[in-house]
Design a protein around this motif. Structure first.
Motif, mmCIF file in Angstrom:
data_model
loop_
_atom_site.group_PDB
_atom_site.id
_atom_site.type_symbol
_atom_site.label_atom_id
_atom_site.label_comp_id
_atom_site.label_asym_id
_atom_site.label_seq_id
_atom_site.Cartn_x
_atom_site.Cartn_y
_atom_site.Cartn_z
ATOM 1 N N TRP A 122 1.396 16.028 -2.921
ATOM 2 C CA TRP A 122 2.482 15.643 -2.004
ATOM 3 C C TRP A 122 2.239 14.264 -1.392
ATOM 4 C CZ3 TRP A 122 7.294 16.563 -0.990
ATOM 5 C CH2 TRP A 122 7.853 16.193 0.249
ATOM 6 N N MET A 123 1.023 14.021 -0.936
ATOM 7 C CA MET A 123 0.723 12.749 -0.293
ATOM 8 C C MET A 123 0.691 11.595 -1.288
ATOM 9 S SD MET A 123 0.711 13.496 2.837
ATOM 10 C CE MET A 123 0.180 11.909 3.492
ATOM 11 N N CYS A 124 0.263 11.849 -2.515
ATOM 12 C CA CYS A 124 0.309 10.803 -3.535
ATOM 13 C C CYS A 124 1.745 10.397 -3.840
ATOM 14 C CB CYS A 124 -0.359 11.288 -4.821
ATOM 15 S SG CYS A 124 -2.152 11.242 -4.782
ATOM 16 N N LEU A 125 2.620 11.376 -3.876
ATOM 17 C CA LEU A 125 4.029 11.099 -4.185
ATOM 18 C C LEU A 125 4.724 10.398 -3.025
ATOM 19 C CD1 LEU A 125 4.869 14.530 -5.826
ATOM 20 C CD2 LEU A 125 4.950 12.337 -7.020
ATOM 21 N N ARG A 230 3.989 1.749 -10.151
ATOM 22 C CA ARG A 230 2.750 2.151 -9.485
ATOM 23 C C ARG A 230 2.075 3.295 -10.225
ATOM 24 N NH1 ARG A 230 7.732 2.713 -7.626
ATOM 25 N NH2 ARG A 230 7.341 4.485 -6.233
ATOM 26 N N LEU A 231 0.764 3.256 -10.268
ATOM 27 C CA LEU A 231 -0.045 4.390 -10.726
ATOM 28 C C LEU A 231 -0.975 4.772 -9.584
ATOM 29 C CD1 LEU A 231 -1.806 5.154 -14.043
ATOM 30 C CD2 LEU A 231 -3.181 5.094 -11.955
ATOM 31 N N VAL A 232 -0.952 6.050 -9.203
ATOM 32 C CA VAL A 232 -1.840 6.556 -8.157
ATOM 33 C C VAL A 232 -2.885 7.452 -8.807
ATOM 34 C CG1 VAL A 232 -2.038 7.820 -5.996
ATOM 35 C CG2 VAL A 232 0.024 6.480 -6.460
ATOM 36 N N GLY A 258 -5.535 4.039 -5.313
ATOM 37 C CA GLY A 258 -6.430 5.193 -5.257
ATOM 38 C C GLY A 258 -6.071 6.090 -4.090
ATOM 39 N N TYR A 259 -6.330 7.384 -4.263
ATOM 40 C CA TYR A 259 -6.030 8.353 -3.205
ATOM 41 C C TYR A 259 -7.167 9.352 -3.064
ATOM 42 C CZ TYR A 259 -4.184 12.175 -0.507
ATOM 43 O OH TYR A 259 -4.033 13.140 0.463
ATOM 44 N N THR A 260 -7.474 9.720 -1.825
ATOM 45 C CA THR A 260 -8.379 10.832 -1.531
ATOM 46 C C THR A 260 -7.895 11.548 -0.277
ATOM 47 O OG1 THR A 260 -10.622 11.449 -0.848
ATOM 48 C CG2 THR A 260 -9.918 9.222 -0.306
ATOM 49 N N ASN A 261 -7.994 12.861 -0.274
ATOM 50 C CA ASN A 261 -7.655 13.638 0.920
ATOM 51 C C ASN A 261 -8.568 13.304 2.095
ATOM 52 O OD1 ASN A 261 -5.437 15.181 0.054
ATOM 53 N ND2 ASN A 261 -6.734 16.768 -0.837
#
Length: 311
Positions: A122-125, A230-232, A258-261
């Motif tokens: 959800w947060m990446c989107l 974009r690429l996450v 980049g993404y991390t919780n």
């Protein structure tokens, strides 16, 4: 109480009888009703993560669902990352700040199965990826919990078209059932250019790629992005390295994020989890999972798919 114990790093847990944990300052005791076995749990228990070798014995489980004085809650722990025990027991302690009250009637095992994986999707989107209404989303690794969640949540977030990519036909069929408009299967021995051509033919110009796999699939997916796309990335299931020529990035001004919780505040995580649970309760979000009794934790430890231990 019964609990799963990691006694030796790199070995499956052993179910044992332990004294119930006592909450310390700022902590609460939760009667556990569902505890998922996640990739992070296995990584921490392996002793090969960047957190180092965990002090043993300890109870694994970085998240869980249970009852706090009769109220249903989701909770997080740092088991395997820092000294202390986690959720794979009949009772667990958690910091008060890491507890989220759940709506009455929520399916505890489903919430546990979704948990932080669905939060990440959800947060990446909607956060890092900044999905706009009507855009096309390509979900890599659509067979995993993050991927399954992303296929459904992309639609919730307003995507105009959702394309899913996975290795197995079972995963692709499930993605179609969950709402993917089209699917692309990975082929053994395939090179980047060939996969990119097949993705482009099915997905067309893509606005946003959600990438929990990295490696060759991510390198191919980058070639399908429109100018400014974009690429996450939030994982490396297919490899730690994504080979990308500079020209691919520069020619279309692409953005790799980049993404991390771990970057989320407690409030951000709480709101995202409540959103995820709300979608699950409406029937707009689900994920394949297997409920296994806690006493079978050792045999279930390496089982594929999302396993949820239930006391």
């Amino acid at each position: 109480m019964r609990a799963a114990e990691i006694r030796t790093a790199g070995q499956p847990p052993v179910v044992a009888v332990r004294a119930e944990p006592e909450p310390g300052a700022g902590q609460v005791a939760v009667r556990v009703t569902a505890a998922p076995i996640t990739p992070l749990d296995r990584l921490c228990a392996s002793g090969t993560s960047y957190f180092g070798v965990p002090a043993t014995p300890y109870v694994p489980g970085v998240q869980g669902v249970g009852l706090l004085a009769g109220t249903p809650v989701w909770f997080a722990t740092a088991a395997g990352m820092r000294p202390g025990d986690g959720s794979m027991a009949e009772c667990a302690v958690a910091a008060s700040a890491d507890v989220v009250v759940l709506p009455e009637g929520a399916d505890h095992a489903l919430v546990a199965a979704l948990g932080l994986s669905a939060v990440a999707a959800w947060m990446c989107l909607t956060g890092t990826g900044q999905l706009a209404a009507g855009e096309t989303v390509l979900v890599l690794g659509a067979g995993g919990v993050v991927g399954q969640s992303a296929v459904q949540l992309a639609r919730v977030a307003g995507a105009g078209r959702v394309v899913a990519c996975a290795r197995s036909e079972t995963a692709l069929e499930r993605a179609r059932r969950l709402g993917a408009d089209a699917t692309v299967g990975l082929e053994d021995g395939e090179d980047v250019e060939h996969l990119a051509q097949r993705l482009e033919a099915v997905a067309g110009p893509v606005d946003l790629v959600l990438d929990p796999v990295c490696g060759l699939p991510a390198a191919a997916a980058l070639r399908t992005l429109r100018p400014g796309g974009r690429l996450v990335n939030l994982g490396s299931a297919a490899g730690e390295v994504c080979p990308v020529p500079s020209a691919v990035l520069r020619s279309r001004s692409l953005r790799i994020l980049g993404y991390t919780n771990n970057e989320l505040s407690a409030d951000e995580r709480r709101e995202a989890l409540r959103t995820v649970v709300g979608q699950a309760m409406t029937g707009a979000l689900t994920v394949d999972h297997e409920r296994v009794p806690l006493h079978d934790a050792a045999r279930a430890w390496s089982r594929p798919g999302r396993v949820v231990l239930v006391p």
